[in-house]
Design a protein around this motif. Structure first.
Motif, PDB file in Angstrom:
ATOM      1  N   LYS A 133      50.963  30.582   3.204  1.00  0.00           N
ATOM      2  CA  LYS A 133      49.868  31.211   3.755  1.00  0.00           C
ATOM      3  C   LYS A 133      50.704  31.792   5.288  1.00  0.00           C
ATOM      4  O   LYS A 133      50.134  32.491   5.381  1.00  0.00           O
ATOM      5  CB  LYS A 133      49.251  29.991   4.148  1.00  0.00           C
ATOM      6  CG  LYS A 133      47.962  30.185   2.701  1.00  0.00           C
ATOM      7  CD  LYS A 133      46.964  29.449   2.840  1.00  0.00           C
ATOM      8  CE  LYS A 133      45.853  29.321   1.704  1.00  0.00           C
ATOM      9  NZ  LYS A 133      44.441  28.663   1.831  1.00  0.00           N
ATOM     10  N   GLU A 162      39.719  34.867   0.375  1.00  0.00           N
ATOM     11  CA  GLU A 162      39.936  33.550   0.258  1.00  0.00           C
ATOM     12  C   GLU A 162      41.286  34.130   1.508  1.00  0.00           C
ATOM     13  O   GLU A 162      40.427  34.025   2.748  1.00  0.00           O
ATOM     14  CB  GLU A 162      40.659  33.563  -0.093  1.00  0.00           C
ATOM     15  CG  GLU A 162      41.412  31.761   0.666  1.00  0.00           C
ATOM     16  CD  GLU A 162      42.238  30.925  -0.600  1.00  0.00           C
ATOM     17  OE1 GLU A 162      41.481  30.174  -0.734  1.00  0.00           O
ATOM     18  OE2 GLU A 162      43.170  31.280  -0.577  1.00  0.00           O
ATOM     19  N   GLU A 166      40.455  33.653   5.606  1.00  0.00           N
ATOM     20  CA  GLU A 166      40.927  32.599   6.408  1.00  0.00           C
ATOM     21  C   GLU A 166      41.839  33.459   7.979  1.00  0.00           C
ATOM     22  O   GLU A 166      41.922  33.220   8.446  1.00  0.00           O
ATOM     23  CB  GLU A 166      42.098  32.355   5.496  1.00  0.00           C
ATOM     24  CG  GLU A 166      41.260  31.486   4.585  1.00  0.00           C
ATOM     25  CD  GLU A 166      42.181  30.392   3.662  1.00  0.00           C
ATOM     26  OE1 GLU A 166      43.688  31.054   4.407  1.00  0.00           O
ATOM     27  OE2 GLU A 166      42.008  29.982   3.296  1.00  0.00           O
ATOM     28  N   GLU A 169      39.510  34.179  10.454  1.00  0.00           N
ATOM     29  CA  GLU A 169      40.115  32.719  11.876  1.00  0.00           C
ATOM     30  C   GLU A 169      40.967  32.569  12.243  1.00  0.00           C
ATOM     31  O   GLU A 169      40.988  32.786  13.630  1.00  0.00           O
ATOM     32  CB  GLU A 169      40.368  31.175  10.818  1.00  0.00           C
ATOM     33  CG  GLU A 169      38.699  31.123   9.609  1.00  0.00           C
ATOM     34  CD  GLU A 169      38.953  29.868   8.788  1.00  0.00           C
ATOM     35  OE1 GLU A 169      40.263  28.934   8.863  1.00  0.00           O
ATOM     36  OE2 GLU A 169      38.426  29.486   8.132  1.00  0.00           O
ATOM     37  N   TYR A 170      42.960  33.351  11.634  1.00  0.00           N
ATOM     38  CA  TYR A 170      43.338  33.466  12.476  1.00  0.00           C
ATOM     39  C   TYR A 170      43.515  34.493  13.825  1.00  0.00           C
ATOM     40  O   TYR A 170      43.923  34.549  14.394  1.00  0.00           O
ATOM     41  CB  TYR A 170      44.455  34.344  11.357  1.00  0.00           C
ATOM     42  CG  TYR A 170      45.305  33.582   9.787  1.00  0.00           C
ATOM     43  CD1 TYR A 170      44.508  32.486   9.635  1.00  0.00           C
ATOM     44  CD2 TYR A 170      45.271  34.655   9.078  1.00  0.00           C
ATOM     45  CE1 TYR A 170      45.592  31.885   9.366  1.00  0.00           C
ATOM     46  CE2 TYR A 170      45.472  33.181   7.719  1.00  0.00           C
ATOM     47  CZ  TYR A 170      45.537  32.226   7.526  1.00  0.00           C
ATOM     48  OH  TYR A 170      45.910  32.145   6.476  1.00  0.00           O
TER      49      TYR A 170
END
Length: 220
Positions: A133, A162, A166, A169-170
Motif C-alpha cells: 500500500k 477501498e 483509504e 485518510e491519507y
C-alpha cells in the motif's frame, strides 16, 4: 498494468521533441521547459497510454501540461495518442510535455522551487495487498512529497472503493483538506470530466467512479 515490450517505443521517444528524457535535469526549473511559461502548469502522474492527457491538453491551449509515466511502452503510446489528437485540430503539441519518471521518486526531479497548479491522478494502481500500500500514488508519504511543489488542487479519480476510502485518510494525515468528494462522479455536472477508454470500461462494468479534489489549507 502489464504491457508487452514495444521495441519501437524508446526510439520514437528519443526522437520526440516534446519528450523530456532526464526529468532530474529540470528539478527546480520546470517552468522553463515551455516557450510560454506564463501559463498555469498541470501535471498528470501515471499517464498510461495518454487517453486523458491527449484530450485535455488539446482542449486547453491556455494551460501547460506534463504527463509522466515510468514505462517507455506506456509513454510511447501516449506520444502517439497526443500526436493524433493535435493533428486532428491542426496544431503542434506546444503546450504539453511527456516525461519518463518513477512517481515514487518524485523528489529526484521536483522541489520547492517548482510550481504546479494542479495534479491529476487517474485510476492509479490500487495496490490492494497490505505490504504494497505504500506504493499507492495517494499514500501519505507520496502526498507529503507533492506538498513541496503543489500550489493548487489535486484531482483524484478511481473505480476502487477501498483505495478511495483509504486515500481520504491519507489526505487527512498529510494535512490536505478535501474540497469536494463524490462516490459517483458521473452523477455530477459541475466538473469537466474527461472520460477515457479505461473509465468507460469501468462504467460499463457497473462500477461507480469516485472523485475528490484536495487542497492544502493555504492553497484554497
Amino acid at each position: 498494468m502489464r504491457i508487452r515490450h514495444k521495441p519501437w517505443a524508446k526510439p520514437e521517444l528519443d526522437a520526440c521533441p516534446f519528450c523530456i528524457h532526464s526529468p532530474q535535469d529540470c528539478k527546480g526549473k520546470w517552468n522553463t521547459v515551455f516557450k510560454d511559461n506564463s501559463k498555469p502548469l498541470y501535471v498528470e502522474l501515471g499517464c498510461g497510454k495518454g487517453g486523458f492527457i491527449s484530450q485535455i491538453a488539446v482542449m486547453h491551449p491556455e494551460i501547460n501540461f506534463i504527463a509522466m509515466d515510468i514505462k517507455n511502452e506506456m509513454l510511447g503510446l501516449a506520444k502517439r495518442n497526443l500526436e493524433k489528437a493535435y493533428e486532428s485540430v491542426g496544431r503542434e503539441p506546444d503546450n504539453v510535455k511527456i516525461a519518463i519518471q518513477n512517481i515514487e521518486n518524485m523528489e529526484s526531479a521536483w522541489d520547492e522551487n517548482d510550481r504546479v497548479d494542479r495534479i491529476y491522478i487517474n485510476f492509479c494502481n490500487p495496490w490492494p495487498k497490505k505490504r504494497h500500500k505504500k506504493r499507492r500514488l495517494t499514500h501519505t508519504r507520496q502526498l507529503m512529497v507533492y506538498k513541496k511543489f503543489l500550489k493548487g488542487e489535486l484531482w483524484f479519480k478511481t473505480d476502487d472503493d477501498e483505495l478511495f476510502e483509504e486515500s481520504l485518510e491519507y489526505f487527512a494525515e498529510a494535512g490536505y483538506k478535501i474540497k469536494f468528494s463524490t462516490h459517483d462522479l458521473h452523477s455530477e455536472s459541475k466538473f469537466e470530466n474527461i472520460i477515457t477508454e479505461h473509465e468507460k470500461m469501468f462504467t460499463d462494468e457497473g462500477k461507480k467512479i469516485k472523485f475528490l479534489i484536495a487542497v492544502l489549507p493555504d492553497g484554497e
